[in-house]
Scaffold this motif. Structure first.
Motif, PDB file in Angstrom:
ATOM      1  N   SER A  19      23.992  25.873  46.567  1.00 36.90           N
ATOM      2  CA  SER A  19      25.337  25.586  46.162  1.00 36.90           C
ATOM      3  C   SER A  19      26.405  26.909  46.416  1.00 36.90           C
ATOM      4  N   THR A  55      29.358  19.969  53.057  1.00 36.37           N
ATOM      5  CA  THR A  55      28.257  19.415  52.080  1.00 36.37           C
ATOM      6  C   THR A  55      27.472  18.430  52.556  1.00 36.37           C
ATOM      7  N   GLN A 110      30.664  28.474  46.815  1.00 37.48           N
ATOM      8  CA  GLN A 110      32.100  28.105  46.821  1.00 37.48           C
ATOM      9  C   GLN A 110      32.708  28.068  48.290  1.00 37.48           C
ATOM     10  N   ALA A 111      33.777  27.290  48.538  1.00 36.49           N
ATOM     11  CA  ALA A 111      34.353  27.248  49.685  1.00 36.49           C
ATOM     12  C   ALA A 111      34.699  28.719  50.349  1.00 36.49           C
ATOM     13  N   VAL A 150      29.128  22.531  48.817  1.00 35.51           N
ATOM     14  CA  VAL A 150      30.257  23.428  48.991  1.00 35.51           C
ATOM     15  C   VAL A 150      31.246  22.924  47.984  1.00 35.51           C
ATOM     16  N   SER A 151      31.454  23.703  47.088  1.00 36.17           N
ATOM     17  CA  SER A 151      32.747  23.132  46.006  1.00 36.17           C
ATOM     18  C   SER A 151      33.877  23.994  46.580  1.00 36.17           C
ATOM     19  N   SER A 152      35.127  23.216  46.239  1.00 37.44           N
ATOM     20  CA  SER A 152      36.320  24.029  46.404  1.00 37.44           C
ATOM     21  C   SER A 152      37.123  24.643  45.241  1.00 37.44           C
ATOM     22  N   GLN A 208      32.924  24.950  54.156  1.00 39.70           N
ATOM     23  CA  GLN A 208      33.888  24.082  53.543  1.00 39.70           C
ATOM     24  C   GLN A 208      33.372  22.975  52.772  1.00 39.70           C
ATOM     25  N   PRO A 209      34.191  22.410  51.765  1.00 43.10           N
ATOM     26  CA  PRO A 209      33.475  21.142  51.099  1.00 43.10           C
ATOM     27  C   PRO A 209      33.076  20.084  52.072  1.00 43.10           C
TER      28      PRO A 209
END
Length: 126
Positions: A11, A91, A13-14, A124-126, A87-88
Motif C-alpha cells: 500500500s 490499484t 500513497q498517490a 494506492v490511496s489518494s 495513482q489510485p
C-alpha cells in the motif's frame, strides 16, 4: 512443477513507487515473453507490460507508459516491474505470466501465456 511467484506489492500513497518481482520456480525465463497483468475488482484483467527476455524488447500499455518499467537483469534473474507515480487507478491485483510468443507478439492477451503467478496486491490511496 512450474511456479511463478510475485512479490513486492503493498500500500502506498498517490505519487509513490513500488517494485514488483516475478520469480520462476522450476522454470527459467530464457527466451520467454514475461508479462505483467492487473485486475481491479469488477474489471477485466488487462496487460500492463511485457518483456521478451534475452533480447530485452519491452511493451507497455498506454496507461502506464512513462511511469512503469519492466526489466530483467539477466536471463536467470527475476523480471521486475518498477512502478512510479502511482495513482489510485493503479490499484489492482498484479499478476505475472510467462509464455513463448516470439518478441511478445499479442502480449496484451491472456491467451499468449502458459504460466501464471498467484498475484500480489497493489493499493494506492489518494
Amino acid at each position: 512443477q512450474v511456479q511463478l511467484v510475485e512479490s513486492g506489492g503493498g500500500s502506498v500513497q498517490a505519487g509513490g513507487s513500488l517494485r514488483l518481482s516475478c520469480a520462476g520456480s522450476g522454470y527459467t525465463f530464457n527466451r520467454k515473453c514475461v508479462g505483467w497483468f492487473r485486475q481491479a475488482p469488477g474489471k477485466e484483467r488487462e496487460g500492463v507490460a511485457a518483456i521478451y527476455t534475452n533480447v530485452g524488447s519491452t511493451r507497455y500499455a498506454d496507461s502506464v507508459k512513462g511511469r512503469f518499467t519492466i526489466s530483467q537483469d539477466n536471463a536467470a534473474s527475476p523480471v521486475y516491474l518498477q512502478m512510479n507515480s502511482l495513482q489510485p487507478d493503479d490499484t489492482a491485483m498484479y499478476f505475472c505470466a510467462s509464455g513463448t510468443r516470439f518478441m511478445c507478439r499479442d502480449w496484451e492477451f491472456s491467451t499468449a501465456y502458459n504460466y501464471w503467478g498467484q498475484g500480489t496486491q497493489v493499493t494506492v490511496s489518494s
